[in-house]
Structure formats: structure tokens, C-alpha cells
Scaffold this motif. Structure first.
Motif, PDB file in Angstrom:
ATOM      1  N   HIS A 193      -2.048   5.821   2.123  1.00  0.00           N
ATOM      2  CA  HIS A 193      -3.126   4.907   2.497  1.00  0.00           C
ATOM      3  C   HIS A 193      -2.880   4.339   3.899  1.00  0.00           C
ATOM      4  O   HIS A 193      -3.781   4.332   4.741  1.00  0.00           O
ATOM      5  CB  HIS A 193      -3.236   3.774   1.465  1.00  0.00           C
TER       6      HIS A 193
ATOM      7  N   LYS B 183     -14.058   2.612  -0.831  1.00  0.00           N
ATOM      8  CA  LYS B 183     -13.649   3.189  -2.115  1.00  0.00           C
ATOM      9  C   LYS B 183     -14.434   2.536  -3.259  1.00  0.00           C
ATOM     10  O   LYS B 183     -14.963   3.219  -4.155  1.00  0.00           O
ATOM     11  CB  LYS B 183     -12.140   2.976  -2.304  1.00  0.00           C
ATOM     12  N   GLU B 184     -14.526   1.217  -3.209  1.00  0.00           N
ATOM     13  CA  GLU B 184     -15.253   0.451  -4.227  1.00  0.00           C
ATOM     14  C   GLU B 184     -16.731   0.873  -4.245  1.00  0.00           C
ATOM     15  O   GLU B 184     -17.323   1.074  -5.311  1.00  0.00           O
ATOM     16  CB  GLU B 184     -15.153  -1.030  -3.847  1.00  0.00           C
TER      17      GLU B 184
ATOM     18  N   LYS C 299     -10.906   0.015   1.681  1.00  0.00           N
ATOM     19  CA  LYS C 299     -10.924  -0.498   0.308  1.00  0.00           C
ATOM     20  C   LYS C 299     -12.358  -0.708  -0.171  1.00  0.00           C
ATOM     21  O   LYS C 299     -12.702  -0.367  -1.305  1.00  0.00           O
ATOM     22  CB  LYS C 299     -10.142  -1.814   0.223  1.00  0.00           C
TER      23      LYS C 299
ATOM     24  N   ASN D 286      -8.195  -1.328   7.054  1.00  0.00           N
ATOM     25  CA  ASN D 286      -7.702  -1.370   5.672  1.00  0.00           C
ATOM     26  C   ASN D 286      -8.774  -1.980   4.752  1.00  0.00           C
ATOM     27  O   ASN D 286      -9.102  -1.407   3.702  1.00  0.00           O
ATOM     28  CB  ASN D 286      -6.411  -2.199   5.637  1.00  0.00           C
TER      29      ASN D 286
ATOM     30  N   GLU E  10       0.831  -1.205   0.000  1.00  0.00           N
ATOM     31  CA  GLU E  10       0.000   0.000   0.000  1.00  0.00           C
ATOM     32  C   GLU E  10       0.871   1.263   0.000  1.00  0.00           C
ATOM     33  O   GLU E  10       2.017   1.229   0.440  1.00  0.00           O
ATOM     34  CB  GLU E  10      -0.875   0.039   1.262  1.00  0.00           C
TER      35      GLU E  10
END
Lengths: 86, 86
Positions: free
Chosen positions: A29, B73-74, B70, B66, A25
């Protein structure tokens, strides 16, 4: 190995302790993840002032997993809706 | 207060320690959250056998955050795509 998969080591501070995160990453992030965990730990500590650090970290993990599952449900519902439309 | 907002106390075991979760979630949901946290802690412990419990819990929280970011974001990308289509 592609350049974008290059392993990086990034130091972050969580609750006054340094952790080295190894992964692919970006620094931005990893720092964002660490900041969010720190904020959540601080919120939980304020609501439960006598918790030791392990319990605080476990409750932070539980709380984050709860958020994750709720978002996952929302995401899946949206995907199902899209499939039905098409 | 509506019935569905009634506070419940649910005991879960994380890494051989009992935690009482107070909230409005169902027993099934809280147990699912706890099981996922336990599985993640176990995976991280297997990859890093010498971690103490606090570090293990912090790394579990970081790892879950984390995953959350992710997925977020998706999810946001999907929402943006839908807005552009309409």
C-alpha cells in the motif's frame, strides 16, 4: 496491540529523496501511494519545468486534495442515493 | 468553449507562499482545497517539528494520496455491492 496494528517503517523514494514512512499500512500500500505521488509530481513538473521541489510538492498535494474532494462528493452522493432508496 | 469551462486564476496561500491555481474550478472549491492542504501541513509539522518545507510538502502529498486511495477502495466496494444487488 493486535498484530495488524504493528508499526512498520517503510522507505520510499519521492523525487530522488528517501522518506521513511512509519505506520500500520502494508508495504504494498505504501509503495502504491509513493508511486502515485511520484507520477503526479512528474506530470506537474512536465507542465511547469521551472518549479522548485517545494512548489512542485505543494502543487502535488493540492492536486491530490482536489481529486480527494471530488471523489468524496461522488461517494457522498452515492450514499445519499442509497439512503433514499431504503 | 462553454462558459462553465472558462479558465480562472485563483491565488491561494499555502504555508505562507502564494500559488496561482489555473483551472475551471470555482473560487470556493479551490479555497477549500487550499485550506485542507494547509491544515494537513500544519498537523504534519506539529508532529515533526524539524522537517524542512520540501519534506513537509512531500509528506502532505503522500498523506493525501493515502486518504484518496482508502476512499477509492471504499467507493469501489460500494459500487460492487450495488452491482451485486441489481
Amino acid at each position: 496491540m493486535a498484530d495488524e496494528d504493528k508499526q512498520t517503517k517503510i522507505d520510499v523514494t519521492i523525487n530522488h529523496q528517501t522518506y521513511t514512512i512509519v505506520g500500520t499500512e502494508s508495504k504494498e500500500h505504501v509503495e502504491q501511494v509513493a508511486n502515485l505521488v511520484n507520477e503526479k509530481m512528474q506530470d506537474i513538473r512536465e507542465a511547469n519545468k521551472h518549479l522548485d521541489t517545494t512548489k512542485l510538492a505543494v502543487l502535488t498535494a493540492l492536486n491530490t486534495m482536489n481529486d480527494y474532494l471530488k471523489l468524496q462528493k461522488e461517494h457522498e452522493e452515492l450514499l445519499t442515493l442509497l439512503e433514499e432508496e431504503n
